[in-house]
Motif scaffolding. Structure first.
Motif, short mmCIF file in Angstrom:
data_model
loop_
_atom_site.label_atom_id
_atom_site.label_comp_id
_atom_site.label_asym_id
_atom_site.label_seq_id
_atom_site.Cartn_x
_atom_site.Cartn_y
_atom_site.Cartn_z
N GLU A 124 44.88 49.55 85.25
CA GLU A 124 46.29 49.88 85.07
C GLU A 124 47.17 49.14 86.08
N LYS A 128 50.24 46.65 85.02
CA LYS A 128 51.62 46.91 85.48
C LYS A 128 52.18 45.71 86.25
N HIS A 144 51.19 45.61 77.59
CA HIS A 144 51.66 46.92 77.10
C HIS A 144 50.57 47.63 76.30
N THR A 145 49.92 46.87 75.40
CA THR A 145 48.86 47.45 74.56
C THR A 145 47.72 47.98 75.41
N GLN A 146 47.27 47.17 76.37
CA GLN A 146 46.13 47.56 77.20
C GLN A 146 46.49 48.71 78.14
N LEU A 147 47.73 48.75 78.59
CA LEU A 147 48.16 49.83 79.47
C LEU A 147 48.17 51.16 78.70
N ALA A 148 48.67 51.11 77.46
CA ALA A 148 48.68 52.32 76.63
C ALA A 148 47.24 52.77 76.34
N LYS A 149 46.37 51.79 76.09
CA LYS A 149 44.95 52.11 75.82
C LYS A 149 44.30 52.75 77.04
N ASP A 151 45.80 54.45 79.42
CA ASP A 151 46.32 55.82 79.56
C ASP A 151 45.59 56.78 78.61
N GLU A 152 45.37 56.33 77.38
CA GLU A 152 44.67 57.18 76.40
C GLU A 152 43.23 57.44 76.82
#
Length: 502
Positions: A124, A128, A144-149, A151-152
């Motif tokens: 993360e 960022k 953005h995609t990998q950061l959201a992934k 977090d999930e």
């Protein structure tokens, strides 16, 4: 290592050395005279051509020639990734970021590797920083995609651990499936999923995860010990021994591995010894050895079951039907479809002259192993013997066992011949019955003392029955015409013997 100066001296004094010689193969370190760029360019071309090993050699040379050239490190990392060597790529990507912190491509790739390893916080952080460093549209979208992934994944990990702690192992394993799809190199998640599989009895899946962790994590003695323990519980003593040996290679002083190793090695040695005894046809010794196996490991059903199955076989092969039948029956009680035990019990039933039971066992075995020639031949033999037993059984007539020696047969014959001598009976009906009985006794003696005729009889043919044995009519003729065929035949020794009729 040959220095650059030394290489120069070599070229100075040997002017005709071909310039095509690649000094990197001689361990030459490149100086800052343009050769680094040459290696980078050559490596780039080889990489594009798919010649990864050669490309890697050039990038090694470039890194050696200029340890502060971030492009050299980045391209070497690219080759490592293409070769599937992510562990080697990660330090190079970190070196690139150290040398050039705003190199977003390297940081994005490192973040992806860290995500695959399950290092979510570090991943993360990289994503960022990519977003803060004016990335290209493509890099920004991926970050953005990998950061959201990431977090999930963080949320799923927390939920999986909660389910595991509440002993909801199925739910935990399901969540971990999703986590590992992304974090494919995450040792912690695989170890946790392996434990879930163990708890719900899916040992094959647990083995798969533990084998992966033993490769992903260096010196993973825990994985090898768990693998050995699982294989042991499944009755696979050889694989158990292999895995615990791997543990001891990593740590020869590992107490748990050494203790388990001694147990598995002892059991393995006993089983191998028992099998060798069976090969040598020392069946009684093999039975004793398998009894020792059950004492060595009385708590794991698979070893007790295996020992009894092999004892069943050894006793049947050793012609000990009275002991084989109950042992084989114990095996079949817990494993009704055990083809080996069915075949061995069928053989024991034949030895014990229980032909109907033998037929049933061979038929049951055939249902589970249709192309087994041994079963087919055994069934045919049992059926012949059953049919034969329903007519005449010469062993039963003389009251001897099927493995009786010739001396025992003659002794039994003489005793019965004297008992059923027709002259011992006065009543016409009793005399007629005795005559028939006496003929049966004489025929039994003739068949069982003749090796060729006895072999045919043991294979289900009746040498005295024209319908069963071609040519048997010749033997039948000897007794044809009633009792008169015995004139001049003395069952009690040499010399003439005649029956007296009123």
């Amino acid at each position: 290592m040959v220095s650059a100066n030394h290489a120069y001296k070599i070229l100075k004094y040997v002017p005709y050395v071909l310039v095509l010689i690649d000094l990197r193969y001689e361990g030459v370190s490149c100086g800052r005279d343009g050769s680094v760029e040459s290696h980078l360019e050559m490596g780039k071309k080889l990489l594009a051509a798919g010649q990864l090993a050669d490309a890697l050699s050039h990038f090694h040379a470039a890194v050696d020639g200029d340890p502060k050239n971030y492009i050299a490190f980045y391209r070497r990392a690219t080759v490592y990734l293409a070769m599937g060597k992510s562990k080697s790529a990660l330090p190079d990507l970190s070196k690139v970021i150290e040398l050039k912190p705003d190199f977003t491509s390297a940081r994005l790739q490192r973040g992806n590797l860290l995500l695959k390893q399950g290092k979510l916080d570090e991943a993360e952080s990289d994503f960022k920083k990519v977003l803060k460093s004016s990335p290209s549209n493509k890099e920004e979208k991926e970050a953005h995609t990998q950061l959201a992934k990431s977090d999930e994944i963080q949320r799923l990990v927390a939920q999986a651990h909660s389910n595991f702690n509440n002993k909801d192992y199925v739910a935990a394993a399901t969540l971990l499936d999703t986590i590992i799809e992304t974090c494919v190199w995450d040792v912690t998640s695989r170890e946790l999923r392996a434990e879930c599989f163990i708890q719900i009895g899916e040992m094959g899946k647990a083995i798969s995860d533990l084998k992966a962790t033993s490769k992903l994590k260096s010196d993973n003695t825990r994985a090898f010990l768990e693998l050995s323990t699982i294989y042991y519980s499944l009755g696979d003593h050889e694989m158990s021994l292999n895995e615990v040996r791997e543990c001891l290679k990593l740590d020869p002083d590992h107490k748990q591995c050494y203790s388990h190793y001694k147990q598995v090695k002892k059991l393995n040695k006993q089983i191998q010894s028992a099998e060798q005894l069976i090969q040598e046809q020392r069946y009684e010794d093999a039975v004793s050895k398998y009894e020792a196996v059950m004492k060595t490991e009385p708590n794991v059903h698979q070893y007790t079951h295996h020992a009894k199955e092999r004892m069943c076989h050894a006793l049947a092969q050793g012609q000990q039907a009275d002991r084989a039948i109950p042992v084989c029956s114990q095996v079949l009680q817990s494993d009704p479809e055990n083809v080996n035990a069915l075949k061995d019990r069928a053989e024991a039933y034949i030895q014990d002259e229980q032909y109907e039971e033998a037929v049933q066992d061979f038929e049951a075995a055939g249902q589970h192993s249709e192309n087994d020639r041994q079963i087919k031949e055994g069934l045919e033999r049992a059926q012949r013997l059953l049919k034969q037993s329903q007519r005449r059984d010469y062993y039963k007539i003389l009251g001897v066992k099927r493995n009786a020696q010739k001396k025992e047969i003659i002794k039994a014959y003489r005793k019965l011949a004297q008992q059923w001598h027709p002259d011992n009976f006065q009543d016409p009906d009793d005399k007629k019955k005795a005559e028939k009985k006496f003929i049966d006794i004489a025929q039994a003696k003739e068949v069982l003392t003749d090796p060729e005729m006895r072999t045919k009889f043991d294979h289900g043919e009746d040498p005295m029955d024209p319908e069963s044995q071609q040519g048997g009519h010749h033997h039948q003729q000897h007794f044809h015409g009633g009792f008169h065929g015995f004139q001049g035949f003395n069952p009690f020794g040499s010399g003439p013997f005649n029956f007296k009729f009123n």
